[in-house]
Each structure stands twice: as structure tokens, then as C-alpha cells.
Design a protein around this motif. Structure first.
Motif, PDB file in Angstrom:
ATOM      1  N   ARG A  96       0.958  -1.347  -0.018  1.00 34.37           N
ATOM      2  CA  ARG A  96       0.045   0.161   0.062  1.00 34.37           C
ATOM      3  C   ARG A  96       0.818   1.139   0.011  1.00 34.37           C
ATOM      4  NH1 ARG A  96      -2.801  -1.012   4.516  1.00 34.37           N
ATOM      5  NH2 ARG A  96      -3.690  -2.526   3.405  1.00 34.37           N
ATOM      6  N   ARG A  97       1.875   1.186   0.759  1.00 34.95           N
ATOM      7  CA  ARG A  97       2.931   2.606   0.883  1.00 34.95           C
ATOM      8  C   ARG A  97       3.485   2.502  -0.395  1.00 34.95           C
ATOM      9  NH1 ARG A  97       8.247   2.971   2.202  1.00 34.95           N
ATOM     10  NH2 ARG A  97       8.239   0.720   3.082  1.00 34.95           N
ATOM     11  N   LEU A  98       3.984   1.660  -1.022  1.00 38.89           N
ATOM     12  CA  LEU A  98       4.697   1.739  -2.369  1.00 38.89           C
ATOM     13  C   LEU A  98       3.503   2.131  -3.464  1.00 38.89           C
ATOM     14  CD1 LEU A  98       6.891  -1.477  -2.534  1.00 38.89           C
ATOM     15  CD2 LEU A  98       7.475   0.916  -2.112  1.00 38.89           C
ATOM     16  N   ILE A  99       2.435   1.958  -3.348  1.00 37.97           N
ATOM     17  CA  ILE A  99       1.510   2.202  -4.481  1.00 37.97           C
ATOM     18  C   ILE A  99       1.217   3.568  -3.936  1.00 37.97           C
ATOM     19  CG2 ILE A  99      -1.055   2.245  -5.013  1.00 37.97           C
ATOM     20  CD1 ILE A  99      -0.666  -1.088  -4.620  1.00 37.97           C
ATOM     21  N   ARG A 100       0.937   4.182  -2.906  1.00 37.00           N
ATOM     22  CA  ARG A 100       0.902   5.647  -2.525  1.00 37.00           C
ATOM     23  C   ARG A 100       2.018   6.507  -3.027  1.00 37.00           C
ATOM     24  NH1 ARG A 100       0.402   5.623   3.205  1.00 37.00           N
ATOM     25  NH2 ARG A 100      -1.108   3.574   3.185  1.00 37.00           N
ATOM     26  N   GLU A 101       3.235   5.886  -3.175  1.00 36.42           N
ATOM     27  CA  GLU A 101       4.207   6.526  -3.636  1.00 36.42           C
ATOM     28  C   GLU A 101       4.326   6.746  -5.024  1.00 36.42           C
ATOM     29  OE1 GLU A 101       7.870   4.767  -2.373  1.00 36.42           O
ATOM     30  OE2 GLU A 101       7.400   5.172   0.046  1.00 36.42           O
ATOM     31  N   GLY A 102       3.374   6.033  -5.758  1.00 40.64           N
ATOM     32  CA  GLY A 102       3.272   6.208  -7.224  1.00 40.64           C
ATOM     33  C   GLY A 102       3.979   5.006  -7.961  1.00 40.64           C
ATOM     34  N   LYS A 103       4.456   4.137  -7.237  1.00 40.47           N
ATOM     35  CA  LYS A 103       5.131   2.983  -8.058  1.00 40.47           C
ATOM     36  C   LYS A 103       4.488   2.132  -9.043  1.00 40.47           C
ATOM     37  CE  LYS A 103       9.009   3.773  -5.275  1.00 40.47           C
ATOM     38  NZ  LYS A 103      10.114   4.463  -5.768  1.00 40.47           N
ATOM     39  N   THR A 104       5.091   1.665 -10.172  1.00 39.51           N
ATOM     40  CA  THR A 104       4.285   1.043 -11.052  1.00 39.51           C
ATOM     41  C   THR A 104       4.247  -0.404 -10.270  1.00 39.51           C
ATOM     42  OG1 THR A 104       6.222   0.254 -12.025  1.00 39.51           O
ATOM     43  CG2 THR A 104       5.074   2.159 -12.828  1.00 39.51           C
ATOM     44  N   GLU A 105       3.604  -1.376 -10.892  1.00 37.01           N
ATOM     45  CA  GLU A 105       3.284  -2.733 -10.413  1.00 37.01           C
ATOM     46  C   GLU A 105       4.550  -3.512 -10.549  1.00 37.01           C
ATOM     47  OE1 GLU A 105       1.035  -6.893 -11.993  1.00 37.01           O
ATOM     48  OE2 GLU A 105       0.483  -4.935 -12.590  1.00 37.01           O
ATOM     49  N   GLN A 106       5.340  -3.308 -11.596  1.00 38.86           N
ATOM     50  CA  GLN A 106       6.746  -4.122 -11.711  1.00 38.86           C
ATOM     51  C   GLN A 106       7.594  -3.484 -10.553  1.00 38.86           C
ATOM     52  OE1 GLN A 106       7.365  -6.899 -13.440  1.00 38.86           O
ATOM     53  NE2 GLN A 106       9.119  -6.727 -12.276  1.00 38.86           N
ATOM     54  N   GLN A 107       7.647  -2.076 -10.408  1.00 36.26           N
ATOM     55  CA  GLN A 107       8.553  -1.618  -9.386  1.00 36.26           C
ATOM     56  C   GLN A 107       8.174  -2.267  -7.854  1.00 36.26           C
ATOM     57  OE1 GLN A 107       7.955   2.554  -9.974  1.00 36.26           O
ATOM     58  NE2 GLN A 107       9.879   2.758 -11.126  1.00 36.26           N
ATOM     59  N   VAL A 108       6.758  -2.346  -7.704  1.00 33.21           N
ATOM     60  CA  VAL A 108       6.382  -2.911  -6.396  1.00 33.21           C
ATOM     61  C   VAL A 108       6.957  -4.210  -6.186  1.00 33.21           C
ATOM     62  CG1 VAL A 108       4.185  -3.387  -5.104  1.00 33.21           C
ATOM     63  CG2 VAL A 108       4.283  -1.246  -6.236  1.00 33.21           C
ATOM     64  N   LYS A 109       6.920  -5.201  -7.378  1.00 33.02           N
ATOM     65  CA  LYS A 109       7.025  -6.577  -7.079  1.00 33.02           C
ATOM     66  C   LYS A 109       8.819  -6.610  -7.102  1.00 33.02           C
ATOM     67  CE  LYS A 109       3.678  -8.431 -10.211  1.00 33.02           C
ATOM     68  NZ  LYS A 109       3.261  -9.179 -11.355  1.00 33.02           N
ATOM     69  N   ASP A 110       9.493  -5.726  -7.777  1.00 30.86           N
ATOM     70  CA  ASP A 110      10.845  -5.871  -7.355  1.00 30.86           C
ATOM     71  C   ASP A 110      11.297  -5.486  -5.888  1.00 30.86           C
ATOM     72  OD1 ASP A 110      11.180  -6.223 -10.263  1.00 30.86           O
ATOM     73  OD2 ASP A 110      11.524  -4.252 -10.912  1.00 30.86           O
ATOM     74  N   ALA A 111      10.402  -4.313  -5.300  1.00 33.28           N
ATOM     75  CA  ALA A 111      10.541  -4.172  -4.156  1.00 33.28           C
ATOM     76  C   ALA A 111      10.255  -5.219  -3.150  1.00 33.28           C
ATOM     77  CB  ALA A 111       9.825  -2.828  -3.622  1.00 33.28           C
TER      78      ALA A 111
END
Length: 163
Positions: free
Chosen positions: A69-84
């Protein structure tokens, strides 16, 4: 004269609008859409439970959901969230393995097994159909009916039970 100047101005505005769209459109198409929490939770696993994150209720799963949820609020894309998530929890967090190395077998083995089963089924059906079409002369013929002695005995037995 005024109509020519107005026409030239309108034409220049149209050309400028088309050029600006040509510059902006590829950038808009290339940008990945923002990640969706439900989509990501359907594609990643809880490292403790080993179930999809959207189904998991363990404390670790709750922490992972907050992280997503925090990564999405930061505006990350789906691939960036998965990489994190992979960086944080390891490769096992992904529900679908990457198609490289040994993980490629997760995709190839079922496909190859399905193809082999189809070929075997095709050969089996063809053999079964050929066996039904060709009868050997040596094969025993099915009986035509009961023998005369069996018919007499059958009639006697039926007559006994005739009410």
C-alpha cells in the motif's frame, strides 16, 4: 485579406496541435499505469503462509500488505512494487516464477506433458478404431443365440415360473 490571415492562423494552430500530440502521445503510452493493490496481492505470496497475499491473514501478510500500500501511494508501478517485494522478502514472494533457468520448467513441463498425452490419446483412438474395422478370420464370432437345447431348457424354466 482578413480571411486568408484567419485561415493561416487556424491552419497553424491545427498543425501545432498535431505536433504537440505527436510529442506527448508516445510518452503517455510508454508510461506504465499505477499499480493496483488487488492486482498485486493476487500475484504475490505471503512468505510465511505460502498462500496468495490476498488470502493470507497472518501478521506477516498484514505487514506485507501495508508495504505494498505504501509503495502504491508513492506512485510505483506494478513491476517496481514487485521488484521491491523481491528485494525485501526474496524470490519466493512471487506467485509465478520467472521464466528463466530451472523455473522455466514450471511452464514447460505441463505443456510438454499435455502434448504427450494428446499424442498418446490420438494413437490410442486410431488403434482402437482400426481394431474395430478389421476382424481376423481366426477370431471367434459372437454366438447367434442360444443353442436348441438351451432354448428348450429356457422355455421350460420360464413355463415353471409363469403365473
Amino acid at each position: 485579406m482578413r480571411s486568408k490571415a484567419g485561415l493561416v492562423t487556424r491552419l497553424a494552430a491545427v498543425v501545432l496541435a498535431i505536433l504537440s500530440l505527436a510529442v506527448v502521445a508516445p510518452a503517455a503510452l510508454a508510461a506504465e499505469p499505477q499499480a493496483s493493490q488487488t492486482q498485486i496481492e493476487a500475484e504475490v505470496m505471503c512468505p510465511v503462509c505460502g498462500t496468495l497475499l490476498q488470502l493470507a491473514e497472518s501478521p506477516q501478510a498484514q505487514r506485507e500488505k501495508v508495504f505494498v500500500r505504501r509503495l502504491i501511494r508513492e506512485g510505483k508501478t506494478e513491476q517496481q512494487v514487485k521488484d521491491a517485494l523481491v528485494a525485501e522478502y526474496g524470490e519466493a514472494v512471487l506467485a509465478l516464477p520467472k521464466g528463466k533457468g530451472f523455473n522455466l520448467s514450471a511452464y514447460l513441463v505441463p505443456a510438454i506433458a499435455f502434448a504427450i498425452a494428446l499424442v498418446a490419446l490420438g494413437f490410442g483412438v486410431a488403434r482402437w478404431r482400426r481394431a474395430g474395422d478389421h476382424r481376423d478370420d481366426d477370431s471367434p464370432q459372437p454366438p447367434e443365440g442360444p443353442s436348441p437345447e438351451d432354448s428348450v431348457r429356457l422355455d421350460a424354466d420360464l413355463a415353471r415360473y409363469d403365473l
